[in-house]
Design a protein around this motif. Structure first.
Motif, short mmCIF file in Angstrom:
data_model
loop_
_atom_site.label_atom_id
_atom_site.label_comp_id
_atom_site.label_asym_id
_atom_site.label_seq_id
_atom_site.Cartn_x
_atom_site.Cartn_y
_atom_site.Cartn_z
N GLU A 117 0.85 -1.20 0.00
CA GLU A 117 0.00 0.00 0.00
C GLU A 117 0.88 1.24 0.00
OE1 GLU A 117 -3.68 0.16 2.44
OE2 GLU A 117 -2.77 1.96 3.31
N ASN A 260 -12.39 -4.33 -4.09
CA ASN A 260 -11.82 -5.63 -4.48
C ASN A 260 -12.29 -6.09 -5.85
OD1 ASN A 260 -12.14 -5.99 -1.16
ND2 ASN A 260 -10.20 -6.64 -2.02
N GLU A 303 -11.17 -10.02 -6.08
CA GLU A 303 -9.80 -10.07 -5.60
C GLU A 303 -9.84 -10.55 -4.15
OE1 GLU A 303 -5.84 -7.20 -5.57
OE2 GLU A 303 -7.78 -6.34 -5.01
N ILE A 304 -9.42 -11.77 -3.90
CA ILE A 304 -9.54 -12.35 -2.56
C ILE A 304 -8.32 -12.03 -1.68
CG2 ILE A 304 -11.02 -14.21 -3.37
CD1 ILE A 304 -8.63 -16.07 -3.32
N ALA A 305 -7.23 -11.63 -2.28
CA ALA A 305 -6.04 -11.15 -1.56
C ALA A 305 -5.34 -10.19 -2.51
CB ALA A 305 -5.13 -12.30 -1.16
N ASN A 306 -4.46 -9.35 -1.97
CA ASN A 306 -3.82 -8.37 -2.83
C ASN A 306 -3.08 -9.03 -3.99
OD1 ASN A 306 -2.87 -5.72 -3.59
ND2 ASN A 306 -0.87 -6.34 -2.79
N LEU A 308 -4.34 -11.22 -6.06
CA LEU A 308 -4.89 -12.53 -6.41
C LEU A 308 -6.36 -12.39 -6.78
CD1 LEU A 308 -4.67 -15.59 -6.69
CD2 LEU A 308 -5.14 -15.78 -4.23
N TYR A 359 -2.50 -14.06 -10.45
CA TYR A 359 -1.78 -13.57 -9.28
C TYR A 359 -0.58 -12.73 -9.70
CZ TYR A 359 0.93 -13.44 -4.98
OH TYR A 359 1.64 -13.02 -3.89
N ARG A 367 -4.97 3.20 -1.63
CA ARG A 367 -6.27 2.96 -1.01
C ARG A 367 -7.07 4.27 -0.98
NH1 ARG A 367 -8.29 -0.79 2.64
NH2 ARG A 367 -6.21 -1.74 2.78
N LYS A 372 -9.96 0.88 -4.89
CA LYS A 372 -8.53 0.59 -4.84
C LYS A 372 -7.94 0.90 -6.20
CE LYS A 372 -5.59 -3.46 -3.94
NZ LYS A 372 -5.64 -4.89 -3.54
#
Length: 569
Positions: A117, A260, A303-306, A308, A359, A367, A372
């Motif tokens: 970030e 996300n 997007e389930i994780a940054n 990914l 990924y 942010r 995002k």
């Protein structure tokens, strides 16, 4: 660089030095720097970026001031960006001022302190009034800036008033011949923050659809929310004059999580579809490449994780042949198309599931309160796609498993330009019942037209399916004038050179194919949309294969600048 003069400024002996790139191709700057005598520290810089390297702007200037911070080091204290872009009626300009203070020198950071970030913006930042900015502003506004703010505020008071907004909406919604015939008729509701777009007469007539002329009106609905969420609905109804058949499409798309990128899409259609939609244009006009698709599907992404992203979809299709449709064969002789008929086959049902993972490690982002903003990463993007034909579900006949994985990356290499590559490989894990529509194809090169070099090969002699593992590599380097602009005459033309290569290995066919290409491109502004830019290029392609021979080919191509993606497409 060269010394312009030496002068005394605020009691300091200062050297004013001019900076100018020796070659237009160098992605450097032009301007002046002020250097203090004896200490040789920077006091001030003023640079402009070369227009040649600005895809969006026509002018970009950077001014920087340096100060002695905490009696320890000379650091950047002020930075100002000035920029503009020409339009049909003048130019759009702006200025951004940054002040740097409260430096903490020699500060110790814990391991892992700097994450992906880069910065964050609070919701309150967008709602500050003038009194807040008066207190925190590091330097007073100039007379010109004050005059501009008063002028802007007076305009703002007018353009945000209800009578003015009502007049704009009335003009937008006014029915005119241009909208009826060509542009389409919008119906905008400001209070409900939504818009309908009704079709024009020209867009409602399709002269070259399968089976001949079709009456094909379409309607679009858009609604944006203050939360950055969005709803899009697109509907189309199509009637064929020759076969007296009715087709249609309906799509509902909702962005429900702007931060996300969470979305879902529901679509239904009865329409003509391509067996291989990505084929060369010479094959896209063949009736043997089309069938009747009756389908229903749903797609979801998040997007389930940054870095990914997960995309899933499920589709049900009822496929039918078009061999019994009446067609107009008079154009076939003009296009030299023999036996140009749809493929007859027995209709069948098909159910599908698809899972795609993408990924990008260490993806940097900003942010914002409601969304995002992705900046990018120094790492490539790794992806895998798994597609399954599900037998028996809704009487589905298809049964197969296909897995593909790959790597994609764009690398900025400073003065030498920008490189990008795509490497991928795929294979059918099972083929218990694999139908023609579900084949994995390698497309042939287009006659005359230069294709996207990151996605297709330029000189393959034919389109063919692959059923076992294949290996595919695409590479492109954009020199941005690093070579041609060393030639005095050519650099005045504003040409940009590119070069690239492609490799394909298909062991099941015993095929090994390689190609190289080079070309020159030039950027132009769209005549009816001045800020929009596009490139026209001319290219030479050479290839080698162990199963066929292609002569050297000359091709042309057109690409446009995509502001949303910030790249050429």
């Amino acid at each position: 660089t060269r010394l312009v003069k030496t002068e005394i400024l605020e009691g300091r002996k200062v050297h004013r030095i001019s900076v100018k790139p020796g070659k237009l191709s160098n992605a450097t700057v032009e301007g002046e720097i002020l250097v203090e005598d004896s200490s040789w520290v920077l006091l001030h810089t003023q640079f402009t970026l070369p227009v040649y390297h600005l895809p969006e702007y026509d002018y970009f200037e950077i001014e920087q001031d340096y100060g002695f911070v905490n009696k320890q080091a000379w650091m950047l204290t002020r930075q100002q960006f000035t920029y503009f872009s020409k339009t049909n009626k003048g130019k759009k300009s702006g200025s951004t001022l940054l002040a740097y203070r409260d430096y903490e020198l020699q500060k110790q950071f814990a391991p892992g302190y700097f994450g992906p970030e880069i910065s964050s913006v609070s919701a309150e930042a967008y709602n500050r009034d003038s009194s807040f900015w008066s207190d925190v502003r590091t330097e007073p506004l100039t007379v010109k800036e004050l005059r501009f703010i008063r002028y802007r505020d007076s305009i703002h008071n007018v353009v945000t008033s209800k009578p003015y907004l009502d007049s704009i909406d009335a003009r937008t919604n006014k029915v005119t011949w241009n909208k009826i015939v060509y542009a389409g008729q919008p119906i905008f509701s400001r209070e409900k923050e939504r818009m309908w777009m009704l079709p024009s007469l020209l867009s409602s007539i399709s002269l070259f659809g399968f089976g001949g002329t079709r009456i094909s009106p379409s309607v679009m609905y858009l609604k944006d929310y203050k939360s950055k969420k969005r709803v899009e609905i697109w509907a189309n109804l199509s009637y064929g004059l020759r076969n007296k058949d009715v087709n249609g499409n309906l799509s509902f798309h909702r962005l429900y999580n702007p931060f996300n990128r969470g979305y879902y899409n529901i679509h239904a259609q009865r329409d003509f579809a391509y067996i291989f939609e990505g084929d060369a244009w010479i094959n896209m006009i063949k009736r043997s490449n089309q069938y009747l698709d009756n389908s229903l599907g749903i797609t979801h992404g998040l997007e389930i994780a940054n870095g990914l992203f997960v995309h899933t979809s499920f589709d049900i299709a009822f496929r039918r042949s078009l061999s019994n449709y009446k067609t107009n064969d008079r154009l076939d002789s003009l296009l030299d198309l023999s036996n140009n008929q749809a493929i007859p086959f027995e209709g069948y049902n098909a159910s599908y599931g698809k899972l795609e993972l993408r990924y990008t490690p260490f993806q940097r982002y900003i942010r914002e309160p409601r969304q995002k903003v992705i900046i990018g990463s120094d790492w490539p993007t790794f992806y895998t796609v798994y597609r399954k034909g599900i037998p028996d579900l809704f009487r589905s006949k298809v049964s197969f498993d296909y897995l593909e994985f790959g790597i994609q990356q764009t690398i900025k290499l400073g003065l030498t330009g920008v490189s990008s590559y795509t490497l991928k490989s795929g294979d059918f894990l099972s083929q218990r019942d694999l139908r023609l529509v579900d084949y994995k194809f390698q497309r042939r090169g287009d006659p005359l037209l230069f294709l996207n070099p990151n996605e297709a090969f330029q000189s393959l002699d034919s389109t063919f399916p692959v059923f076992r593992r294949f290996y595919e590599l695409h590479f492109l380097h954009e020199f941005n004038g690093a070579i041609l602009n060393k030639v005095p005459f050519l650099k005045k033309l504003g040409l940009r050179e590119i070069a690239g290569a492609g490799l394909l290995s298909v062991p099941e066919r015993g095929l090994r194919y390689a190609e190289i290409f080079t070309g020159v491109e030039r950027v132009f502004k769209a005549p009816f949309n001045i800020p929009q830019k596009f490139k026209i290029g001319a290219y030479v392609v050479g290839s080698a294969a162990n199963q066929f021979k292609n002569p050297v080919q000359f091709k042309i191509g057109i690409t446009t600048w995509d502001k949303r993606r910030n790249k050429w497409l």
